[in-house]
Design a protein around this motif. Structure first.
Motif, mmCIF file in Angstrom:
data_model
loop_
_atom_site.group_PDB
_atom_site.id
_atom_site.type_symbol
_atom_site.label_atom_id
_atom_site.label_comp_id
_atom_site.label_asym_id
_atom_site.label_seq_id
_atom_site.Cartn_x
_atom_site.Cartn_y
_atom_site.Cartn_z
ATOM 1 N N UNK A 1 -7.266 -2.018 10.172
ATOM 2 C CA UNK A 1 -6.369 -1.045 10.794
ATOM 3 C C UNK A 1 -6.518 0.257 10.023
ATOM 4 N N UNK A 2 -6.924 1.310 10.711
ATOM 5 C CA UNK A 2 -7.066 2.626 10.104
ATOM 6 C C UNK A 2 -5.947 3.525 10.604
ATOM 7 N N UNK A 3 -5.249 4.137 9.662
ATOM 8 C CA UNK A 3 -4.247 5.140 10.026
ATOM 9 C C UNK A 3 -4.777 6.478 9.544
ATOM 10 N N UNK A 4 -5.130 7.329 10.487
ATOM 11 C CA UNK A 4 -5.910 8.522 10.155
ATOM 12 C C UNK A 4 -5.095 9.561 9.392
ATOM 13 N N UNK B 1 0.844 -1.185 0.000
ATOM 14 C CA UNK B 1 0.000 0.000 0.000
ATOM 15 C C UNK B 1 0.885 1.243 0.000
ATOM 16 N N UNK B 2 0.590 2.126 -0.938
ATOM 17 C CA UNK B 2 1.305 3.397 -0.994
ATOM 18 C C UNK B 2 0.301 4.502 -0.709
ATOM 19 N N UNK B 3 0.635 5.392 0.193
ATOM 20 C CA UNK B 3 -0.236 6.514 0.497
ATOM 21 C C UNK B 3 0.593 7.785 0.604
ATOM 22 N N UNK C 1 -3.598 5.646 15.152
ATOM 23 C CA UNK C 1 -3.937 4.285 14.762
ATOM 24 C C UNK C 1 -5.238 3.867 15.438
ATOM 25 N N UNK C 2 -6.164 3.382 14.611
ATOM 26 C CA UNK C 2 -7.454 2.917 15.107
ATOM 27 C C UNK C 2 -7.719 1.534 14.513
ATOM 28 N N UNK C 3 -8.671 0.851 15.109
ATOM 29 C CA UNK C 3 -9.000 -0.467 14.578
ATOM 30 C C UNK C 3 -10.496 -0.725 14.682
ATOM 31 N N UNK C 4 -10.977 -1.563 13.788
ATOM 32 C CA UNK C 4 -12.385 -1.987 13.797
ATOM 33 C C UNK C 4 -12.453 -3.482 13.573
ATOM 34 N N UNK D 1 -6.576 2.477 5.058
ATOM 35 C CA UNK D 1 -7.135 1.332 5.796
ATOM 36 C C UNK D 1 -6.523 0.046 5.287
ATOM 37 N N UNK D 2 -6.042 -0.756 6.229
ATOM 38 C CA UNK D 2 -5.506 -2.083 5.917
ATOM 39 C C UNK D 2 -6.494 -3.118 6.416
ATOM 40 N N UNK D 3 -6.572 -4.219 5.663
ATOM 41 C CA UNK D 3 -7.592 -5.217 5.938
ATOM 42 C C UNK D 3 -6.981 -6.557 6.320
#
Lengths: 113, 109
Positions: free
Chosen positions: A76-79, A11-13, A64-67, A20-22
């Motif tokens: 994994x969400x990196x805001x 993933x490149x951002x 860093x957040x997660x759901x 978001x990583x899954x």
């Protein structure tokens, strides 16, 4: 075969652009973990879910957040990614916290431009 | 707090040489320990684990480890390494899977 799957593998951002990583699992394990692994270092635990209970490590940045919407999936969400967040992100599962033998996915390598 | 330390950070061996990688733990109570391996470009996988019982544990691919309580150690061994053993090796303690620093093993053909 039962396994832990991570998407995407690469993933490149851009700096500051949310990403978001899954992770998904077919093992039906209760516990799911997210680790950050930087080059030539050991994996570092960010947080884990025991079923729906979220457990954050004390030194995990707020960025860093997660759901975990169900047993099989965890995100994994990196805001607001910074250059220092470039790393390999590993998802792992275990049946429970007692046995704690963890099964790892292949990881997502995150690049931040 | 639980901690695990690995002494050797980078080991270079020739094929057929014997291997021993050090791991020490520093916590009391019930001691469970793991060795994980990460081959180049692949995911972490469990080599072997110690939970209780026989302190000499055998794992996959000819690896074994011995739990020595008096020395707080759980060293990984293999009598004869192969080029395909080139990888990163991590000793780990459960709870939150606390990893040692890792040892990079390079086996020369």
């Amino acid at each position: 075969d039962a396994m832990v799957i991570q998407n995407p593998r690469y993933q490149v951002t851009q700096f500051g652009k949310p990403v978001t990583l899954s992770c998904s699992q077919t093992l039906n394990h209760n516990v799911m973990y997210w680790y950050q692994q930087k080059s030539s270092q050991a994996p570092k635990l960010l947080f884990h879910y025991y079923d729906k209970d979220f457990n954050n490590e004390a030194d995990t940045p707020d960025n860093f957040q997660s759901r975990r919407p169900n047993t099989s999936f965890c995100f994994l969400d990196i805001r607001s990614p910074g250059l220092g967040d470039a790393a390999m992100y590993l998802c792992a599962t275990s049946r429970d916290q007692v046995s704690n033998e963890q099964f790892f996915g292949p990881g997502t390598r995150l690049t931040v431009l | 707090a639980q901690s695990v330390s690995q002494h050797n950070h980078h080991v270079i061996l020739s094929e057929a040489a014997s291997l021993e990688l050090g791991c020490n733990y520093s916590y009391g109570g019930t001691v469970n320990l793991f060795w994980y391996v990460q081959y180049p470009g692949q995911h972490l996988q469990l080599l072997l684990k110690y939970f209780s019982g026989d302190p000499l544990v055998k794992g996959i691919k000819g690896f074994e480890a011995e739990f020595i309580k008096s020395k707080f150690s759980f060293n990984l061994r293999k009598p004869s390494v192969q080029w395909s053993d080139t990888a990163e090796y991590f000793c780990a303690a459960p709870g939150k899977l606390i990893f040692g620093q890792g040892t990079t093993l390079q086996v020369k053909p």
